[in-house]
Design an enzyme around this catalytic site. Sequence first.
Site, mmCIF file in Angstrom:
data_model
loop_
_atom_site.group_PDB
_atom_site.id
_atom_site.type_symbol
_atom_site.label_atom_id
_atom_site.label_comp_id
_atom_site.label_asym_id
_atom_site.label_seq_id
_atom_site.Cartn_x
_atom_site.Cartn_y
_atom_site.Cartn_z
ATOM 1 C CG ASP A 52 30.942 25.416 93.723
ATOM 2 O OD1 ASP A 52 32.158 25.090 93.018
ATOM 3 O OD2 ASP A 52 31.564 25.087 94.825
ATOM 4 C CG ASP A 96 37.240 25.146 93.188
ATOM 5 O OD1 ASP A 96 36.663 25.281 92.521
ATOM 6 O OD2 ASP A 96 37.421 25.182 94.176
#
Length: 476
Positions: free
Chosen positions: A88, A326
């Site tokens: 992440d 992201d």
Amino acid sequence: MPSSPLLFLFFLLLSISRPSCQFTLLPLTHSLSKTHFNTTHHLLKSTSARSHARFRRHQLSLPLSPGTDYTLSFNLGPQAQPITLYMDTGSDLVWFPCAPFKCILCEGKSNPSSPTSPTNISRSVAVSCKSPSCSAAHNSIPSSDLCAMARCPLESIETSDCASFLCPPFYYAYGDGSLIARLYRDTLSLSSLFLKNFTFGCAHTTLAEPTGVAGFGRGSLSLPAQLATLAPQLGNRFSYCLVSHSFDSERVRRPSPLILGHYHEKEKISGGEMVEFVYTPMLENPKHPYFYCVGLDGISVGKRIIPAPEMLRRVDRRGDGGVVVDSGTTFTMLPAGFYDSVVKEFDRRVGRVNERARVIEEKTGLAPCYYLKEAKEVPPVTLWFAGGNSSVVLPKKNYFYEFLDGSDGGNRKRRVGCLMLMNGGDESELSGGPGATLGNYQQQGFEVVYDLEEKRVGFARRQCASLWEKLNRDRN
Ligand SMILES: *[C@@H]1O[C@H](CO)[C@@H](O)[C@H](O)[C@H]1NC(C)=O
Ligand SMILES: *[C@@H]1O[C@H](CO)[C@@H](O)[C@H](O)[C@H]1NC(C)=O
Ligand SMILES: *[C@@H]1O[C@H](CO)[C@@H](O)[C@H](O)[C@H]1NC(C)=O
Ligand SMILES: *[C@@H]1O[C@H](CO)[C@@H](O)[C@H](O)[C@H]1NC(C)=O
């Protein structure tokens, strides 16, 4: 731990890679839980809802959209305990479940394809409250306060001498779950790389978080930040190349290369041409320091450029605005006004020749969707990043998803296509935070490089599956 012959092969490949290289290559495995998502519609709906939830919170966020996550594996300590985590770039902590482990409200939450059992940290070293990483985990609380939280004697608090007292547990929250963890240090082995004194969070209790996360964001506890100190030879940059994820659960999934460090120009991938990276500067964001934020000038649909609102071009003084790159959000989210302009232009061209599929929109949460004719006209979509020549042409499958729909009960299946961009909501309703998110669905088929030395993000078109094979071959 390798549960399938395929995974075993990857690990075999890894074990022969030499440690002398300037980069470390790891497989990012794409996980999809078949048990929870047996229909395309269900998966799409859930995934788009998740992207929304994450975008709206503007906080640490977690890649928990089932079926669309990328996981990463490594080993901990001398016993080489295997650990699989979500990768992440939108958060800054590396944590995982430790034995004994309890996850509250985790029923029905997806697990990676190769779940690992909670880690035994009896041989790991607990971090003291004097350590800077303890302050970082507690959001910069001074060590004297941390010492007080750890209930050390008054004289220790006064002199800030709490070396022998352990960093108190800290609370960490994502968009859709949270955990309480303590910090530990141990040796982490990532492929051929051995990182001594790697700092990680160890959670015995979580709320709705059954799987750990490898935070690749910008904070000091993140994996790249620790690599910069523990493995400086890698040159403070990493890249990944996401193999296309399809919502078809039957397809064999190939690993996506995660490259810590970089391969040199002279190590040019044999047989394939090297495509130049298009770079855009990272924007500093005091309010969300762990995000990789960039500026977006506009999006073109066909030949028409739709200028982005001011809020996407820069981060303002309050730390609001910009676009977050992201890996843990699936779909790109744009503010409502800008999204509407892009959709309008798209619909003007695609809707002219194809019938709008409102029923499909209702079922999937995606829009606009169309019943496609034979000769379909789908215009090219280009992202114009800030900083000169930073235009990135998206491959069609990164923004237009085509599938056969047979849900109306008849025998006839119809070919449907949906635009894969999301409306992130009205600008005025956004309580500050980033203006937009560039999700992993739109990053597929690109090598995305996070150059932390030069503070820039780069994009280059690649065949990600063959990049994985080539990089492995070239090193052996
Ligand atoms: C999908 O799974 C759910 C629950 O697991 C079940 O109720 C449903 O009938 C399944 N649908 C199909 C099309 O298999
Ligand atoms: C961890 O491993 C040690 C032996 O190395 C063992 O004594 C201990 O019971 C284990 N702890 C848990 C929670 O499994
Ligand atoms: C790891 O930490 C220990 C204790 O803080 C220290 O003695 C040791 O030198 C460190 N090792 C490395 C490689 O930094
Ligand atoms: C854009 O590209 C052109 C030609 O490649 C080059 O001459 C120019 O300097 C570039 N501009 C910026 C801002 O990088």
